[in-house]
Design a protein around this motif. Sequence first.
Motif, mmCIF file in Angstrom:
data_model
loop_
_atom_site.group_PDB
_atom_site.id
_atom_site.type_symbol
_atom_site.label_atom_id
_atom_site.label_comp_id
_atom_site.label_asym_id
_atom_site.label_seq_id
_atom_site.Cartn_x
_atom_site.Cartn_y
_atom_site.Cartn_z
ATOM 1 N N ALA A 93 0.831 -1.210 0.000
ATOM 2 C CA ALA A 93 0.000 0.000 0.000
ATOM 3 C C ALA A 93 0.862 1.255 0.000
ATOM 4 C CB ALA A 93 -0.926 -0.007 1.206
ATOM 5 N N LEU A 96 2.154 1.667 -3.512
ATOM 6 C CA LEU A 96 1.115 2.165 -4.412
ATOM 7 C C LEU A 96 0.778 3.614 -4.110
ATOM 8 C CD1 LEU A 96 -1.318 -0.910 -4.402
ATOM 9 C CD2 LEU A 96 0.178 -0.193 -6.258
ATOM 10 N N GLY A 97 0.807 3.986 -2.819
ATOM 11 C CA GLY A 97 0.488 5.362 -2.462
ATOM 12 C C GLY A 97 1.583 6.341 -2.823
ATOM 13 N N ARG A 103 0.340 2.868 -8.821
ATOM 14 C CA ARG A 103 -1.050 2.713 -8.393
ATOM 15 C C ARG A 103 -1.970 2.470 -9.579
ATOM 16 N NH1 ARG A 103 -4.143 6.185 -3.806
ATOM 17 N NH2 ARG A 103 -6.266 5.485 -4.225
ATOM 18 N N ARG A 104 -1.781 3.234 -10.637
ATOM 19 C CA ARG A 104 -2.624 3.059 -11.820
ATOM 20 C C ARG A 104 -2.393 1.703 -12.472
ATOM 21 N NH1 ARG A 104 -2.636 7.990 -15.923
ATOM 22 N NH2 ARG A 104 -3.529 8.889 -14.021
ATOM 23 N N LEU A 107 -3.440 -1.244 -9.065
ATOM 24 C CA LEU A 107 -4.602 -1.200 -8.180
ATOM 25 C C LEU A 107 -5.783 -1.959 -8.776
ATOM 26 C CD1 LEU A 107 -5.879 -0.236 -5.605
ATOM 27 C CD2 LEU A 107 -6.507 1.900 -6.753
ATOM 28 N N LEU A 153 -4.693 2.074 1.570
ATOM 29 C CA LEU A 153 -4.789 3.073 0.504
ATOM 30 C C LEU A 153 -5.935 4.043 0.773
ATOM 31 C CD1 LEU A 153 -4.136 1.105 -2.817
ATOM 32 C CD2 LEU A 153 -2.762 2.949 -1.838
#
Length: 276
Positions: A93, A96-97, A103-104, A107, A153
Amino acid sequence: MRVPFRPGRTPAQRVADTALAGRLLVLVVCVVIWDLVVRVGLVDPLFLAPPGDVVAAVGDLFGQRDVLTAFAETGQTILIAFLIGAGAGLAAACLLGASATVRRAYLAPLTFVLSTPKSIFLPVCTLIFGISNSSAAAFGVFEAFFYVVVNVLGGLDLVDPRHVRAARAFRAPRRHLYADVILPSALPGIFAALWYGIKHAFLGVMIAQLWASQGGIGSLIRNYSAQLKTAYVLAIVLVITVVAVVAGALWTRLEVRMNRWRTAGSAATASVSIAA
């Protein structure tokens, strides 16, 4: 003699008391109906033991060494699954953050796996780790990981970008940026992530032990079911339910205590806005 002032119950407390009384009333009615159904012969006691037998079985279970060993084994497996799943989920997370590109890219697949019934992956864990507690722990990790990622997230999305820009404008060190700005703002999501991580690690381990493991509570339930010892099966379910309810209540209290500053801050902001 001066009598100390004792404030009465607030409306919120009265509502909470009424809700608790309502839940207890429903529980009592269900137990009474359960007992009557068995006593009048609508259901064979061989398939649904009466409440008294279930309570007696609880005491009998905790007098058996193999049952205590099974509970300890399952608890240890759940703890391992939660620690690994939550740790990996928090790391994923944060990754991704930190990057909009990552993230794109990842996710959507994570959300897709989250929405699928993860029990379909249990045979894969069994093929890799065999019919053992290792496969139960692996499936618990798999169950917990995705819920932790998504909820962390969600907590990171609660961080106000203006606070981050203000901290950077004052040249706050990175450790203070995370410890004093990002982490406190994301705390509700992190608490939700940890709770869902515990819950789904438990579910994953129990499902795996019921169907593809030797040892633990799940195997115990499977053996008692095969022997038609319904009272013992329901006794184990009762113990698990009580533990889950108590753990949920304690976790809610801890979460409220840890997030008290957010409520106080919101109230202060609202009072300033009204005064303005």
